[in-house]
Enzyme design. Structure first.
Site, PDB file in Angstrom:
ATOM      1  N   LYS A   1     -16.748  -7.291   6.504  1.00 33.14           N
ATOM      2  CA  LYS A   1     -15.401  -7.960   5.996  1.00 33.14           C
ATOM      3  C   LYS A   1     -14.478  -8.421   7.253  1.00 33.14           C
ATOM      4  O   LYS A   1     -13.450  -9.287   7.078  1.00 33.14           O
ATOM      5  CB  LYS A   1     -14.624  -6.895   5.262  1.00 33.14           C
TER       6      LYS A   1
ATOM      7  N   SER B   1      -2.992  -7.776   2.688  1.00 31.35           N
ATOM      8  CA  SER B   1      -3.345  -7.489   4.302  1.00 31.35           C
ATOM      9  C   SER B   1      -3.907  -9.066   4.531  1.00 31.35           C
ATOM     10  O   SER B   1      -3.344  -9.549   5.726  1.00 31.35           O
ATOM     11  CB  SER B   1      -4.212  -6.626   4.299  1.00 31.35           C
TER      12      SER B   1
ATOM     13  N   HIS C   1       0.807  -1.382   0.036  1.00 31.35           N
ATOM     14  CA  HIS C   1      -0.057  -0.075   0.093  1.00 31.35           C
ATOM     15  C   HIS C   1       0.908   1.218   0.115  1.00 31.35           C
ATOM     16  O   HIS C   1       0.667   2.263  -0.630  1.00 31.35           O
ATOM     17  CB  HIS C   1      -0.897   0.118   1.167  1.00 31.35           C
TER      18      HIS C   1
ATOM     19  N   ARG D   1      -2.163  -6.254  -8.319  1.00 29.81           N
ATOM     20  CA  ARG D   1      -1.102  -7.079  -8.238  1.00 29.81           C
ATOM     21  C   ARG D   1      -1.364  -8.138  -9.457  1.00 29.81           C
ATOM     22  O   ARG D   1      -1.345  -7.550 -10.711  1.00 29.81           O
ATOM     23  CB  ARG D   1      -1.527  -7.947  -7.061  1.00 29.81           C
TER      24      ARG D   1
HETATM   25  P1  ADP Z   1      -9.595  -3.745  -0.530  1.00 32.34           P
HETATM   26  O1  ADP Z   1     -10.402  -4.410   0.711  1.00 32.34           O
HETATM   27  O2  ADP Z   1     -10.536  -2.475  -0.990  1.00 32.34           O
HETATM   28  O3  ADP Z   1      -9.275  -4.358  -1.713  1.00 32.34           O
HETATM   29  P2  ADP Z   1      -6.995  -3.307   0.445  1.00 32.34           P
HETATM   30  O4  ADP Z   1      -6.558  -2.741   1.594  1.00 32.34           O
HETATM   31  O5  ADP Z   1      -6.785  -4.892   0.532  1.00 32.34           O
HETATM   32  O6  ADP Z   1      -8.417  -3.130  -0.043  1.00 32.34           O
HETATM   33  O7  ADP Z   1      -6.324  -2.686  -0.783  1.00 32.34           O
HETATM   34  C1  ADP Z   1      -6.666  -1.375  -1.305  1.00 32.34           C
HETATM   35  C2  ADP Z   1      -6.029  -1.281  -2.586  1.00 32.34           C
HETATM   36  O8  ADP Z   1      -4.417  -1.552  -2.807  1.00 32.34           O
HETATM   37  C3  ADP Z   1      -6.426  -2.182  -3.534  1.00 32.34           C
HETATM   38  O9  ADP Z   1      -6.472  -1.442  -4.712  1.00 32.34           O
HETATM   39  C4  ADP Z   1      -5.362  -3.287  -3.775  1.00 32.34           C
HETATM   40  O10 ADP Z   1      -5.290  -3.948  -4.989  1.00 32.34           O
HETATM   41  C5  ADP Z   1      -4.134  -2.381  -3.572  1.00 32.34           C
HETATM   42  N1  ADP Z   1      -2.938  -3.448  -3.034  1.00 32.34           N
HETATM   43  C6  ADP Z   1      -2.984  -4.024  -1.914  1.00 32.34           C
HETATM   44  N2  ADP Z   1      -1.843  -4.697  -1.510  1.00 32.34           N
HETATM   45  C7  ADP Z   1      -0.968  -4.203  -2.754  1.00 32.34           C
HETATM   46  C8  ADP Z   1       0.410  -4.596  -3.181  1.00 32.34           C
HETATM   47  N3  ADP Z   1       1.405  -5.428  -2.479  1.00 32.34           N
HETATM   48  N4  ADP Z   1       0.892  -4.028  -4.298  1.00 32.34           N
HETATM   49  C9  ADP Z   1       0.007  -3.012  -5.258  1.00 32.34           C
HETATM   50  N5  ADP Z   1      -1.338  -3.014  -4.715  1.00 32.34           N
HETATM   51  C10 ADP Z   1      -1.755  -3.209  -3.559  1.00 32.34           C
END
Ligand code: ADP
Length: 179
Positions: free
Chosen positions: A49, A136, A25, A98
Site C-alpha cells: 500500500k 487517511s 478511527h 463511512r
Molecule cells: P484499511 O487500509 O484497512 O481500510 P484504514 O486505516 O483506512 O485501513 O481504516 C481502518 C478502518 O477504519 C476501516 O474499517 C475504515 O472503514 C474505518 N475508518 C476509517 N476512517 C473512518 C472514519 N472517518 N469513520 C469511520 N470509520 C473509519
C-alpha cells in the site's frame, strides 16, 4: 458467556492501515470500548500500500493517542488478519463504515474472513457525522498541499504530517514522537 474468556472479557480487534490515525478511527475505537472490554488496534504492515508512515511511526502515533487508555492495546501484524486474530483471544473484528463506497470492500473482506474462520464475526460501526468525510488518504492529500487538517487528526499527527511534507512546524511544537 459461552465461548468467551471470562478473565479476559470481551475483546475486539480493530485492524487497518492507520496511515495516519484520524479522529474517525479514534471515534470508532472509543465507541468500541463501550461494547468491548478491550480493543486491540492492529496495524497492518502492508508495504504494497506504500504507506507514508513506517509501521514503527504508525505504532508510535497510535500508542501515543491511547497512552492513558490501558484497555486499548496497539500492535502490528503481517500477513492474514485471521492468523493474527487466532493468536489473540478476540472473537470480533471491529470496522468502521463511512459512505456506501466502503460497503462493497468491507462486505467482501468480512465474508472472506468468516469463510477462513467461521468463529470470527465482523462488527461494523457507522461513522459519526463529524468524521464521515475523513479518511487517511484525503488527510495526507490535504496536508501535502498545505491545507489545515487540525480537528480531523490529533495534534501530534498534524505535526508528523508537516514534518513528512517538510512544511513549517512551530518551534515549540517540535517534540518527540511519543508526545
Ligand atoms: P484499511 O487500509 O484497512 O481500510 P484504514 O486505516 O483506512 O485501513 O481504516 C481502518 C478502518 O477504519 C476501516 O474499517 C475504515 O472503514 C474505518 N475508518 C476509517 N476512517 C473512518 C472514519 N472517518 N469513520 C469511520 N470509520 C473509519
Amino acid at each position: 458467556m459461552k465461548g468467551e474468556d471470562k478473565d479476559m472479557g470481551k475483546v475486539a480487534i480493530y485492524p487497518g492501515s492507520f496511515d495516519p490515525i484520524t479522529y474517525g478511527h479514534i471515534d470508532i475505537i472509543e465507541r468500541g470500548l463501550e461494547i468491548f472490554d478491550k480493543v486491540i488496534v492492529a496495524i497492518a504492515e502492508n508495504e504494497e500500500k506504500r504507506p507514508l508512515f513506517s509501521v514503527e511511526e504508525r505504532l508510535r502515533m497510535v500508542k501515543s493517542c491511547f497512552k492513558d487508555t490501558p484497555n486499548v492495546i496497539v500492535d502490528s501484524f503481517k500477513g492474514l488478519l485471521v492468523n493474527y486474530v487466532g493468536k489473540t483471544n478476540a472473537k470480533v473484528i471491529l470496522r468502521g463504515l463511512r459512505a456506501t463506497s466502503d460497503f462493497e470492500y468491507e462486505f467482501h473482506m468480512a465474508s472472506m474472513n468468516r469463510s477462513l474462520n467461521t468463529q470470527l464475526d465482523t462488527l461494523f460501526m457507522m461513522t459519526s457525522k463529524d468524521y464521515f468525510f475523513v479518511s487517511s488518504r484525503t488527510i495526507k492529500e490535504v496536508a501535502r498541499l498545505g491545507g489545515a487538517v487540525e480537528g480531523l487528526v490529533p495534534d501530534l499527527v498534524v505535526r508528523r504530517l508537516k514534518e513528512k511534507f517538510k512544511l513549517p512546524v512551530p518551534k515549540k511544537r517540535r517534540i518527540g514522537w511519543d508526545d
